[in-house]
Structure formats: structure tokens, C-alpha cells
Motif scaffolding. Structure first.
Motif, PDB file in Angstrom:
ATOM      1  N   SER A   1      58.513  57.405  75.607  1.00  0.00           N
ATOM      2  CA  SER A   1      57.379  57.196  74.704  1.00  0.00           C
ATOM      3  C   SER A   1      56.921  58.518  74.108  1.00  0.00           C
ATOM      4  O   SER A   1      57.150  59.593  74.672  1.00  0.00           O
ATOM      5  N   VAL A   2      56.267  58.406  72.948  1.00  0.00           N
ATOM      6  CA  VAL A   2      55.716  59.567  72.240  1.00  0.00           C
ATOM      7  C   VAL A   2      54.315  59.183  71.785  1.00  0.00           C
ATOM      8  O   VAL A   2      54.145  58.186  71.080  1.00  0.00           O
ATOM      9  N   SER A   3      53.312  59.963  72.191  1.00  0.00           N
ATOM     10  CA  SER A   3      51.924  59.588  71.908  1.00  0.00           C
ATOM     11  C   SER A   3      51.123  60.751  71.331  1.00  0.00           C
ATOM     12  O   SER A   3      51.374  61.912  71.662  1.00  0.00           O
TER      13      SER A   3
ATOM     14  N   LEU B   1      57.904  59.079  86.123  1.00  0.00           N
ATOM     15  CA  LEU B   1      58.190  59.576  84.777  1.00  0.00           C
ATOM     16  C   LEU B   1      57.943  61.082  84.713  1.00  0.00           C
ATOM     17  O   LEU B   1      57.073  61.607  85.408  1.00  0.00           O
ATOM     18  N   TYR B   2      58.694  61.751  83.856  1.00  0.00           N
ATOM     19  CA  TYR B   2      58.399  63.136  83.531  1.00  0.00           C
ATOM     20  C   TYR B   2      57.512  63.126  82.279  1.00  0.00           C
ATOM     21  O   TYR B   2      57.820  62.441  81.303  1.00  0.00           O
ATOM     22  N   VAL B   3      56.422  63.883  82.328  1.00  0.00           N
ATOM     23  CA  VAL B   3      55.453  63.901  81.231  1.00  0.00           C
ATOM     24  C   VAL B   3      55.359  65.321  80.680  1.00  0.00           C
ATOM     25  O   VAL B   3      55.151  66.277  81.432  1.00  0.00           O
TER      26      VAL B   3
ATOM     27  N   THR C   1      52.258  63.939  73.457  1.00  0.00           N
ATOM     28  CA  THR C   1      52.648  63.702  74.848  1.00  0.00           C
ATOM     29  C   THR C   1      53.913  62.859  74.892  1.00  0.00           C
ATOM     30  O   THR C   1      53.973  61.783  74.286  1.00  0.00           O
ATOM     31  N   ILE C   2      54.918  63.357  75.610  1.00  0.00           N
ATOM     32  CA  ILE C   2      56.210  62.683  75.747  1.00  0.00           C
ATOM     33  C   ILE C   2      56.388  62.236  77.187  1.00  0.00           C
ATOM     34  O   ILE C   2      56.113  62.995  78.116  1.00  0.00           O
ATOM     35  N   THR C   3      56.845  61.007  77.390  1.00  0.00           N
ATOM     36  CA  THR C   3      57.284  60.602  78.726  1.00  0.00           C
ATOM     37  C   THR C   3      58.795  60.406  78.687  1.00  0.00           C
ATOM     38  O   THR C   3      59.343  59.940  77.671  1.00  0.00           O
ATOM     39  N   ALA C   4      59.452  60.778  79.781  1.00  0.00           N
ATOM     40  CA  ALA C   4      60.915  60.684  79.849  1.00  0.00           C
ATOM     41  C   ALA C   4      61.329  59.955  81.119  1.00  0.00           C
ATOM     42  O   ALA C   4      60.720  60.122  82.181  1.00  0.00           O
ATOM     43  N   PHE C   5      62.367  59.137  80.988  1.00  0.00           N
ATOM     44  CA  PHE C   5      62.920  58.377  82.116  1.00  0.00           C
ATOM     45  C   PHE C   5      64.436  58.412  82.012  1.00  0.00           C
ATOM     46  O   PHE C   5      64.992  58.185  80.937  1.00  0.00           O
TER      47      PHE C   5
END
Length: 216
Positions: free
Chosen positions: A113-115, A90-92, A103-107
Motif C-alpha cells: 500500500s501507498v498512503s 508488514l514493513y512500514v 507511507t509505504i507498507t511492504a509484504f
């Protein structure tokens, strides 16, 4: 001085009474604000106005701004992250907010996700966060793991700090969800998750693991 105070109160009443404003204010105050993209005083305002994600988001605008399942490239065209790295495929990205970080994760080029985190990590904060999300999205599923004989705030906090239990509230939606999790002494996490994209990510990780096992 009193005239200024009264004028300010009247202005807020007018704003909150305007159609569509109340919901927006509730989201800002309940889930933490990210005012920069929409703040006329921000240097990014002019560049981002024409490309605001609200008009294109097919799922949910996490914290009123970040589009679940949306293009990470479009987001990065509008905002620069404080830092970024890769983790488990994942890109964080961490984005600075007025209060803390998002914090964003990208796939596969999409926002998975957004946290955000809230502090202090205690029972009162956990209840406050749950109630704020509940006011916007309804009652959650309670997936907490406290023993039946644990009831007081002090006992609940002790169980979490000793890793014997956790508070976990879930809001399942159509293709996405919200999780509020308190399982450590540092913070309480609020996460918006694109479940469809997450299934694709988990499947890719499973295939990767199988390929690695075959190579060995």
C-alpha cells in the motif's frame, strides 16, 4: 517584470499542450507531488533515471511514482526512507515529500500500500480530495456512514469528530483500489492498495493466528 510573467505563462501553455504532459501534470497537482526522483536538481536524479519504475510497473504508479506490487528493494535502492519499522507482519516506510510524508507498507518484498494524508480534516478538504481523485479515476463508490438526517458541513464534521460516522470513497480497479477515508479530527487519508497482495497478507495473518491458538 510583465515580460517575465507573460513568458512564464506562455511556457506553461506550451508544456501543457505537449502530448502526454497534461496527464502527468494533472497527477502531480491532483495527488501531491514527489518531485525528487525526477528533479534534475536532485542528487538522486542521475542514479534513479536508469531505473525509473514507470517502465516496469504492472499495476498502478501511486501518486505518479510508487509502483503497487513492485519491488520494495528497487525502491529503497533509489530512495532512502525517513524512518521505518515493522507492524503486524508488514514493513512500514515513511518517505519525506515536499508536503508531508508518503507511507509505504511492504509484504513479501512487494509494495502492498501507498498512503498520504491531507489536512485540515474538515468537510471541504474531504470533498476537494475526492474530486481530485475523481478527475483521474472516475466516480467512486460512496461507502460513507452518515445518518440520513445529517446534511450540513458542520453536522458532518461533528459526526466524524465524535466517531459516529466517517466519509469513505472507494475506487475499485483490477487487482487494486484507492480509498479516501476521513474518520478522525487530524487528517484525511488517501491510500492505494494492492488487493491481490493484501489477500495474501490477510491469509498469512489468519494462519499465524490459528497457529498461535493451537500452541495455547
Amino acid at each position: 517584470m510583465y515580460k517575465n510573467i507573460i513568458s512564464s505563462i506562455l511556457l506553461m501553455v506550451v508544456i501543457i499542450s505537449a502530448p502526454g504532459c497534461k496527464g502527468s501534470l494533472e497527477r502531480v497537482y491532483s495527488l501531491g507531488e514527489n518531485v525528487d526522483p525526477d528533479d534534475p536538481m536532485s542528487r538522486r536524479f542521475a542514479a534513479s533515471t536508469a531505473k525509473k519504475p514507470e517502465s516496469r510497473c504492472k499495476k498502478e504508479l501511486a501518486f505518479g511514482y510508487y509502483c503497487l506490487g513492485g519491488s520494495i528493494k528497487e525502491l529503497l535502492d533509489q530512495r532512502s526512507p525517513l524512518r521505518q519499522h515493522t507492524e503486524d507482519g508488514l514493513y512500514v516506510f515513511d518517505f519525506r515529500e515536499r508536503r508531508g510524508l508518503t507511507t509505504i507498507t511492504a509484504f513479501q518484498g512487494k509494495i502492498l500500500s501507498v498512503s498520504r494524508s491531507d489536512r485540515p480534516a474538515n468537510w471541504q478538504t474531504a470533498i476537494t480530495v475526492r474530486q481530485r481523485v475523481e478527475a483521474l479515476y472516475g466516480k467512486p463508490d460512496d461507502r460513507s456512514t452518515f445518518a440520513a438526517d445529517i446534511s450540513t458541513p458542520r453536522q458532518l464534521e461533528f459526526a466524524v469528530y465524535k466517531k459516529r460516522a466517517k466519509a469513505h470513497y472507494v475506487w475499485p480497479m483490477s487487482g487494486w483500489r484507492i480509498d479516501v477515508v476521513w474518520d478522525n479530527i487530524r487528517n484525511i487519508d488517501i491510500t492505494f492498495l494492492d488487493e491481490e497482495l493484501n489477500r495474501s497478507y490477510l491469509a498469512s495473518q489468519k494462519r499465524l493466528g490459528q497457529d498461535m491458538n493451537r500452541d495455547h
